[in-house]
Design an enzyme around this catalytic site. Sequence first.
Site, PDB file in Angstrom:
ATOM      1  N   ASP A  67       1.033  -1.185  -0.031  1.00  0.00           N
ATOM      2  CA  ASP A  67       0.160  -0.011   0.076  1.00  0.00           C
ATOM      3  C   ASP A  67       0.873   1.287  -0.044  1.00  0.00           C
ATOM      4  O   ASP A  67       2.041   1.046   0.040  1.00  0.00           O
ATOM      5  CB  ASP A  67      -0.881  -0.049   1.079  1.00  0.00           C
ATOM      6  CG  ASP A  67      -0.419  -0.444   2.503  1.00  0.00           C
ATOM      7  OD1 ASP A  67       0.764  -0.370   2.602  1.00  0.00           O
ATOM      8  OD2 ASP A  67      -1.183  -0.681   3.507  1.00  0.00           O
ATOM      9  N   ASN A 130      -9.153  -1.155  13.217  1.00  0.00           N
ATOM     10  CA  ASN A 130     -10.698  -1.532  12.609  1.00  0.00           C
ATOM     11  C   ASN A 130     -10.610  -2.563  11.526  1.00  0.00           C
ATOM     12  O   ASN A 130     -11.806  -3.083  10.922  1.00  0.00           O
ATOM     13  CB  ASN A 130     -11.093  -0.005  11.860  1.00  0.00           C
ATOM     14  CG  ASN A 130     -10.379   0.049  10.785  1.00  0.00           C
ATOM     15  OD1 ASN A 130      -9.343  -0.586  10.331  1.00  0.00           O
ATOM     16  ND2 ASN A 130     -10.526   1.287   9.766  1.00  0.00           N
ATOM     17  N   HIS A 132      -8.559  -3.203   9.150  1.00  0.00           N
ATOM     18  CA  HIS A 132      -8.063  -3.243   7.572  1.00  0.00           C
ATOM     19  C   HIS A 132      -6.867  -4.277   7.574  1.00  0.00           C
ATOM     20  O   HIS A 132      -6.197  -4.272   8.585  1.00  0.00           O
ATOM     21  CB  HIS A 132      -7.790  -1.774   7.258  1.00  0.00           C
ATOM     22  CG  HIS A 132      -6.681  -0.828   7.920  1.00  0.00           C
ATOM     23  ND1 HIS A 132      -6.877   0.061   8.816  1.00  0.00           N
ATOM     24  CD2 HIS A 132      -5.329  -1.315   7.843  1.00  0.00           C
ATOM     25  CE1 HIS A 132      -5.509   0.446   9.244  1.00  0.00           C
ATOM     26  NE2 HIS A 132      -4.673  -0.529   8.772  1.00  0.00           N
ATOM     27  N   GLU A 137     -10.431  -0.780   3.744  1.00  0.00           N
ATOM     28  CA  GLU A 137     -11.186  -0.695   4.975  1.00  0.00           C
ATOM     29  C   GLU A 137     -12.608  -1.287   5.054  1.00  0.00           C
ATOM     30  O   GLU A 137     -12.784  -1.924   4.073  1.00  0.00           O
ATOM     31  CB  GLU A 137     -11.285   1.081   4.816  1.00  0.00           C
ATOM     32  CG  GLU A 137      -9.994   1.761   4.840  1.00  0.00           C
ATOM     33  CD  GLU A 137      -9.612   2.189   6.113  1.00  0.00           C
ATOM     34  OE1 GLU A 137      -9.653   1.445   7.062  1.00  0.00           O
ATOM     35  OE2 GLU A 137      -8.966   3.221   6.196  1.00  0.00           O
TER      36      GLU A 137
HETATM   37  P1  PGA Z   1       0.820  -0.825  12.977  1.00  0.00           P
HETATM   38  O1  PGA Z   1      -0.216  -0.731  11.717  1.00  0.00           O
HETATM   39  O2  PGA Z   1       1.696  -2.062  12.451  1.00  0.00           O
HETATM   40  O3  PGA Z   1       1.440   0.328  12.941  1.00  0.00           O
HETATM   41  O4  PGA Z   1      -0.202  -1.220  14.076  1.00  0.00           O
HETATM   42  C1  PGA Z   1      -0.834  -1.848  11.078  1.00  0.00           C
HETATM   43  C2  PGA Z   1      -1.684  -1.417  10.090  1.00  0.00           C
HETATM   44  O5  PGA Z   1      -2.437  -0.477  10.271  1.00  0.00           O
HETATM   45  O6  PGA Z   1      -2.022  -2.328   9.203  1.00  0.00           O
END
Ligand code: PGA
Length: 235
Positions: A67, A130, A132, A137
């Site tokens: 991404d 959430n 994702h 999303e």
């Molecule tokens: P993080 O992010 O590793 O900083 O918790 C994970 C994500 O948002 O997919």
Amino acid sequence: MNIVITQDYEEMSMQSAKFVAENLLKDSKKISIGLATGSTPTGMYDILVPIINLGIFNERVFFYNIDEYCNIDLNKNGTCKKYLLDNFYSKVSINAKNIYFLDEFNYKNYDNVISDFGGFDVLILGIGKNGHIAYNEPGTSFNSLTHIQELSVESKMQHEVDFGSIDNVPEKAVTIGIKTIMNSKCILLMASGKEKAKIIKKSLKGEIDKQVPASVLQLHPNLHVVLDKEAASLL
Ligand code: PGA
């Protein structure tokens, strides 16, 4: 699904690096690997750097980000490109031609590039609070390929620390789709910390529902999950 529960972040990183290295060593063909960014995989990349630098992979491993934020200078802090350069690519001796950068300008061809390998051989994923995965999303179609995604307030809040303030977090990101994810031959899902416990339970043990994108992973035939004990505390 195979779930490994570890004592802490360090052990989660070690177990994840071991899993990736074993997969890279499985055979001697060309291998594609999709790389998550964020706070979760940083420790794993630290452990993988000296392993990659042993040179045993002979340029046959190809690296992809999964991404990227839109409408932002990609050399700025907070972007996936800058994260991977700082935490991984600048430390490993790999040929630049083995590194692909997904961005908002080249994404339309991304699934074709990956499908030349028959899907990612290994895809490393973190998880948003959430649910994702990459930047798919809640509500994203399980049939989605690489696309531009409007970011939710929850995701922007989660990643404001990477940009200094929520106002600096881009509104959109380009992300591989859920179908791109599910087409991977092998998926490693990593999570650490008690703030991920609820979503880990929902994703791995709850209903499969597009409002919880990570729940689709229950359907993947080769899912390996590495959690620290806080992230696993509600399982
Ligand atoms: P993080 O992010 O590793 O900083 O918790 C994970 C994500 O948002 O997919």
